[in-house]
Every structure is written in C-alpha cells, then in structure tokens.
Write a protein that holds these residues in place. Sequence first.
Motif, PDB file in Angstrom:
ATOM      1  N   GLU A  15       0.813  -1.289  -0.038  1.00 19.34           N
ATOM      2  CA  GLU A  15       0.042  -0.007   0.012  1.00 19.34           C
ATOM      3  C   GLU A  15       0.792   1.447  -0.082  1.00 19.34           C
ATOM      4  OE1 GLU A  15      -2.801  -0.448   3.296  1.00 19.34           O
ATOM      5  OE2 GLU A  15      -4.234  -1.683   1.800  1.00 19.34           O
ATOM      6  N   ARG A  18      -1.843   3.671  -3.385  1.00 16.15           N
ATOM      7  CA  ARG A  18      -3.154   3.406  -3.069  1.00 16.15           C
ATOM      8  C   ARG A  18      -4.013   4.165  -4.378  1.00 16.15           C
ATOM      9  NH1 ARG A  18      -4.517   4.082   3.233  1.00 16.15           N
ATOM     10  NH2 ARG A  18      -2.494   3.284   4.193  1.00 16.15           N
ATOM     11  N   LEU A  19      -5.181   3.386  -4.479  1.00 13.11           N
ATOM     12  CA  LEU A  19      -5.837   3.940  -5.625  1.00 13.11           C
ATOM     13  C   LEU A  19      -7.292   4.051  -5.310  1.00 13.11           C
ATOM     14  CD1 LEU A  19      -4.394   1.303  -8.397  1.00 13.11           C
ATOM     15  CD2 LEU A  19      -4.171   3.810  -8.489  1.00 13.11           C
ATOM     16  N   ARG A  20      -7.966   5.309  -5.345  1.00 16.51           N
ATOM     17  CA  ARG A  20      -9.473   5.519  -4.908  1.00 16.51           C
ATOM     18  C   ARG A  20      -9.926   6.581  -6.242  1.00 16.51           C
ATOM     19  NH1 ARG A  20      -8.595   7.405   1.156  1.00 16.51           N
ATOM     20  NH2 ARG A  20      -8.997   9.410  -0.015  1.00 16.51           N
ATOM     21  N   GLU A  22     -12.887   6.694  -6.632  1.00 15.12           N
ATOM     22  CA  GLU A  22     -14.357   7.169  -6.357  1.00 15.12           C
ATOM     23  C   GLU A  22     -14.139   8.041  -5.198  1.00 15.12           C
ATOM     24  OE1 GLU A  22     -16.470   6.417  -8.518  1.00 15.12           O
ATOM     25  OE2 GLU A  22     -15.081   4.790  -9.352  1.00 15.12           O
ATOM     26  N   GLU A  23     -13.025   8.122  -4.481  1.00 13.23           N
ATOM     27  CA  GLU A  23     -12.941   8.958  -3.151  1.00 13.23           C
ATOM     28  C   GLU A  23     -11.544   9.438  -3.365  1.00 13.23           C
ATOM     29  OE1 GLU A  23     -14.022   7.538   0.632  1.00 13.23           O
ATOM     30  OE2 GLU A  23     -14.141   5.646  -0.452  1.00 13.23           O
ATOM     31  N   PHE A  25      -7.908  11.609  -3.513  1.00 16.30           N
ATOM     32  CA  PHE A  25      -7.139  12.112  -2.511  1.00 16.30           C
ATOM     33  C   PHE A  25      -6.860  13.707  -3.054  1.00 16.30           C
ATOM     34  CE2 PHE A  25      -5.880   7.761  -2.891  1.00 16.30           C
ATOM     35  CZ  PHE A  25      -5.770   7.337  -1.585  1.00 16.30           C
ATOM     36  N   PRO A  34      -6.890  10.479  -8.092  1.00 13.79           N
ATOM     37  CA  PRO A  34      -7.251   8.917  -7.756  1.00 13.79           C
ATOM     38  C   PRO A  34      -6.017   8.186  -7.233  1.00 13.79           C
ATOM     39  CG  PRO A  34      -6.892   8.878 -10.085  1.00 13.79           C
ATOM     40  CD  PRO A  34      -6.744  10.366  -9.485  1.00 13.79           C
ATOM     41  N   TYR A  36      -2.556   8.055  -4.737  1.00 12.35           N
ATOM     42  CA  TYR A  36      -1.417   8.383  -3.717  1.00 12.35           C
ATOM     43  C   TYR A  36      -0.406   7.485  -3.761  1.00 12.35           C
ATOM     44  CZ  TYR A  36       0.468  10.608   0.074  1.00 12.35           C
ATOM     45  OH  TYR A  36       1.298  11.398   1.233  1.00 12.35           O
ATOM     46  N   TYR A 188      -6.688  -4.875  -7.787  1.00 14.79           N
ATOM     47  CA  TYR A 188      -7.069  -3.725  -6.987  1.00 14.79           C
ATOM     48  C   TYR A 188      -7.843  -2.609  -7.376  1.00 14.79           C
ATOM     49  CZ  TYR A 188      -2.544  -5.646  -4.795  1.00 14.79           C
ATOM     50  OH  TYR A 188      -1.621  -6.382  -3.935  1.00 14.79           O
ATOM     51  N   VAL A 189      -8.094  -2.660  -8.588  1.00 16.72           N
ATOM     52  CA  VAL A 189      -9.196  -1.749  -9.257  1.00 16.72           C
ATOM     53  C   VAL A 189      -9.949  -2.589 -10.295  1.00 16.72           C
ATOM     54  CG1 VAL A 189      -8.065   0.640  -8.622  1.00 16.72           C
ATOM     55  CG2 VAL A 189      -7.699  -0.885 -10.870  1.00 16.72           C
ATOM     56  N   GLN A 193     -13.146   0.948 -14.076  1.00 16.24           N
ATOM     57  CA  GLN A 193     -12.497   2.363 -13.360  1.00 16.24           C
ATOM     58  C   GLN A 193     -11.225   2.794 -14.262  1.00 16.24           C
ATOM     59  OE1 GLN A 193     -11.848   0.379  -9.234  1.00 16.24           O
ATOM     60  NE2 GLN A 193     -13.259   2.009  -8.660  1.00 16.24           N
TER      61      GLN A 193
END
Length: 209
Positions: A15, A18-20, A22-23, A25, A34, A36, A188-189, A193
């Motif tokens: 980690e 990190r891949l987000r 939808e939320e 960074f 998306p 970090y 992980y995704v 996406q």
Amino acid sequence: MNYTKEVALSLLKIEAVRLRPEEPFKWASGWNSPIYCDNRLTLSFPESRNLIRDGLVDLIKTYYPECECIAGVATAGIPQGAIIADTMNLPMIYVRPKPKDHGMQNLIEGKITKGQKIVVVEDLISTGGSSLKAVEALKEGGFEILGMIGIFTYGFQIAAQNFQEAGVALHTLCNYDELIKEAVANRYVKEDQLATLSEWRKNPHLWKK
C-alpha cells in the motif's frame, strides 16, 4: 531483469500506492487525484526495499556505468541514495530544498568534488519541478550530472517536457501505465474504473474540480 512489474506489484501489496477513483485524494498542490504514492513505506518492508535497491543499482549500471557519486534529493531520495551508495561502495551527497539557516548554510551536504560524475536519486516524479531544482543546485556546485533515477513516475507530459528542456535523462523502475495495468490484473481496481484513471492523467489539474 525487467523490474517494472515486480515493483508495481510490491508497491500495491504494501500500500505504498493507493488507488481511490471514487474517493480522490487531495494533493498539496490542490489537485484531486485517484492515486496516492508514498514510497517511504518501502523502507519498512525489507523485501520491497531490497527489490528497489537492486532495481535502482541495475539502472545505474545499465545507463550510467561511469557514475562516481550518488546524490539523494531531500527528503525521500536520501535513504534510497544511501542504500545505493552503500551497495555500490560509492560516495554519497544530498541536496536540501533550501540552504540551512545556520552553521555553514549548506544547500548540498557532503564533500563537493567539482567535476565529479553524479547520478541523482529521487523516489517519486510528478511534474519534476523540485527534482530539477536539485539538479540545478548540483550543477552550480560544479558536479557533472549524468542523469536521474527514481522508483516511480506518474508520466505527466509536463514532466517529460521539463526534463527535456533541462537536458536531464530520467529512468524509473515503474510508471503509472504499468502500475494501473497490474492493479487491474490483480483486482486492486476494476476494469470499469480504467476510464477514470486514464482521464485523470490527461488533465490532473482539472480532474474533478
């Protein structure tokens, strides 16, 4: 050995990346993102740390065999630089973001040997701005810059342009495209996406404003 896939998987596993989608960074620059990336985490995981050490040493031996000294960029490039210098039995220096405000007021720490052939070590390349400031400081200090190596690059067009204009060669172990490919392959995704992740890289400063 091609380290790209193994480094991508290692960064995802511990980690450090990190891949987000939808939320997002929020970066210090104010950009929404998306992804970090904190490569400092690799120092806490010997297997990852050793993989990156071997990969960075391999980059130097492949592209800069005449290297005489390693220069780390503060702060995250310093431990990577120290590990590499120790492995290769080379001198090491490092570059501060600004001179100390006391004592010798050094910007470059370590022995300055004018004309010495240097490889600069970074952990992460975004736009390249701070990395290239360090290169400029080293040039002004009298060093010969062979090039720069790093763990990861986002692959922004502005970074490629900045390095080209500065005349500095850059080689990294891993990049955004390869990391996303491995992130999808290892779940992980999700594949749906991918469009979001690709769109961000095209216009990161405007994404989800």
